[in-house]
Scaffold this motif. Structure first.
Motif, short mmCIF file in Angstrom:
data_model
loop_
_atom_site.label_atom_id
_atom_site.label_comp_id
_atom_site.label_asym_id
_atom_site.label_seq_id
_atom_site.Cartn_x
_atom_site.Cartn_y
_atom_site.Cartn_z
N ASN A 63 61.62 -72.28 121.92
CA ASN A 63 61.28 -73.44 121.09
C ASN A 63 61.12 -73.04 119.62
N HIS A 66 64.26 -72.61 117.74
CA HIS A 66 64.97 -73.84 117.38
C HIS A 66 64.60 -74.32 115.98
N SER A 70 64.81 -70.19 113.32
CA SER A 70 66.22 -70.45 113.59
C SER A 70 67.14 -69.58 112.73
#
Length: 197
Positions: A63, A66, A70
């Motif tokens: 998560n 993301h 990232s």
């Protein structure tokens, strides 16, 4: 860091927040191979805490990649920066009076020790999910081991990149031997014994 930056002390302290919440705050740092059960167990403990009225939040490796991380890959340097950023975010959660659960492979001892040093004694609880790699491979929920074995993924922990097991984790859970329920109970008992809850 720029020389014109000064830390601004909050009027409401961590102790104030802990008192309001009715429990101490800390980071539960889940570490282990891919497939050892980090995300599953962190979320199960998070649910147990939530159901009993404790303030907690799970930071999951995938998560975080993301959004916040990232821009990072999987080189040793990027992994180090990934863990450093998570440590800083976890420190903010602990300061806010919450119990933060982090589910990251975090394969290198040096990186985990760097994060440990960000916290006062007893606020960093390392939870090592010990699970043989062959068991992790049979689970392989994301098919990553298979890809790593055929060379589609490079720098994969346990295959082409090392995992350095903790030397003195506060909690060691053999996830190939214990059920999720037994594992959650072990962690909750630890938190009660240490007067965090």
């Amino acid at each position: 860091m720029g020389k014109n930056i000064t830390w601004h002390q909050s009027t409401v302290t961590k102790t104030n927040r802990q008192e309001m919440n009715g429990h101490k705050s800390c980071v539960l740092w889940f570490t282990g191979l891919s497939g050892s059960g980090k995300s599953t167990l962190a979320n199960a403990v998070g649910h147990a805490l939530f159901s009993q009225g404790f303030n907690s939040y799970v930071l999951d490796g995938d998560n975080i990649r993301h959004g916040l991380n990232s821009d990072l890959g999987f080189t040793k340097e990027d992994r180090r920066e990934n863990i450093r950023r998570i440590g800083e975010v976890a420190r903010l959660f602990v300061d806010s009076g919450q119990i933060v659960l982090t589910a990251f492979i975090s394969p290198f001892l040096e990186d985990r020790e760097l994060v440990r040093k960000m916290f006062p004694k007893d606020e960093f609880i390392e939870i090592y999910l010990h699970c043989p790699i062959d068991v992790c491979e049979t689970r392989d929920p994301k098919g990553l081991y298979k890809k790593a074995r055929i060379g589609e993924i490079s720098e994969f922990t346990g295959i082409s990149s090392p995992y350095e097991a903790p030397r003195q984790a506060e909690i060691v859970i053999e996830t190939n031997k214990l059920t999720i329920e037994q594992s959650v109970k072990q962690i909750m008992l630890y938190l009660i014994e240490r007067k965090i809850l």
